[in-house]
Design an enzyme around this catalytic site. Sequence first.
Site, PDB file in Angstrom:
ATOM      1  N   HIS A 185       0.811  -1.216   0.000  1.00  0.00           N
ATOM      2  CA  HIS A 185       0.000   0.000   0.000  1.00  0.00           C
ATOM      3  C   HIS A 185       0.851   1.275   0.000  1.00  0.00           C
ATOM      4  CE1 HIS A 185       0.713  -0.591   4.331  1.00  0.00           C
ATOM      5  NE2 HIS A 185       0.412   0.680   4.513  1.00  0.00           N
ATOM      6  N   ASP A 186       2.008   1.242   0.642  1.00  0.00           N
ATOM      7  CA  ASP A 186       2.858   2.437   0.717  1.00  0.00           C
ATOM      8  C   ASP A 186       4.154   2.295  -0.080  1.00  0.00           C
ATOM      9  OD1 ASP A 186       1.324   4.225   2.177  1.00  0.00           O
ATOM     10  OD2 ASP A 186       2.087   3.567   4.123  1.00  0.00           O
ATOM     11  N   LYS A 189       6.548   5.168  -1.229  1.00  0.00           N
ATOM     12  CA  LYS A 189       7.449   5.912  -0.339  1.00  0.00           C
ATOM     13  C   LYS A 189       8.918   5.742  -0.730  1.00  0.00           C
ATOM     14  CE  LYS A 189       4.574   6.177   3.823  1.00  0.00           C
ATOM     15  NZ  LYS A 189       4.450   5.778   5.240  1.00  0.00           N
TER      16      LYS A 189
END
Length: 334
Positions: A185-186, A189
């Site tokens: 989901h991230d 980053k």
Amino acid sequence: MNQPWPGNDLLSTYISHNSHPPNLTFYDHRLASIPSLKHLAATRQCRVIHDMALELPRISAHTRWLLEQRWRSSYTVPLYWGGELLGFLFFNAFEPGVFTPEHLEQLAPSVELIGALLIHEVAVMNSLRVAVKLALRMTGLRDPETGAHVERVSLYSRLIAMALGPKLGLRTDFAEDLYLFAALHDVGKVAIPDAVLRKPGPLDPPERRVMDNHVVRGVELVDQMIAGLHLVADPKMEQLRNVVAGHHEKLDGSGYPFGLQGEQISLEARIVAVADIYDALTQARVYKPALSEEESLRILNDMVQAHHLDPLCVAALLEASEQRQAIAAAYRDP
């Protein structure tokens, strides 16, 4: 077809079909608690049961469940791939004595074809799993959030999906795929500068805009990964893309980066949003302490009232109190 989870013996339904209820969907059981299946896994033998009521011992919860569903005869085939147990293929019938030698001979081509299709499916998902691990390793080298956070969010997401699956008529592999996809989901980053990503205090508005851009960068990375693995035509990849693109959207349209509202936000993204926020509330960070369980649940309910989070997803997580706390205890931050 039931498959064990990587790294443990949790046997979970991956694909299920039946022309009459019940369907063995969204069902978990540990292999160690089913001695007969554990024996098949060790010996690689197929098994025919002509009458479950007479031949199966009633000592396990799994056996009692089978008998409660009125199944009487079965044919079980353990599937292996690369020397490891892939799972079990079950053929069940409501009448005793169905699986005669003649019937098994007729089933043989179907068993071979289904096994080949499942092995292909697992090969695709394993390729994706390797890519996910590499992407998470790249992110984890820089991201102050831990690998335990990723695992907790994935497991909370699966927990919610397992609860909603029977209610919403989701496909049987939805929860298992979401467990894998939620881990990314991230992933965007990895493209955020260290000065912003690793800042110990609150971000100022320009820094927040840079951080929020991780969603768009994550979608770009996922699209590149899907293309590189030649998975563009795989319909499951839309679920992965939705998770990365939509987990910061809010039902009232005040989320980012696309300002989606209500049903415009995919169910998988709404699920991961709840899992991610719950974990963020209950865990300490360099810029904030962990909130109590009571306070975290109050905030989640407030966000439902503000039309930020999906009420069904929040309710599913809150109702699974025992499993939720077990996940938090098993995957603590270092």
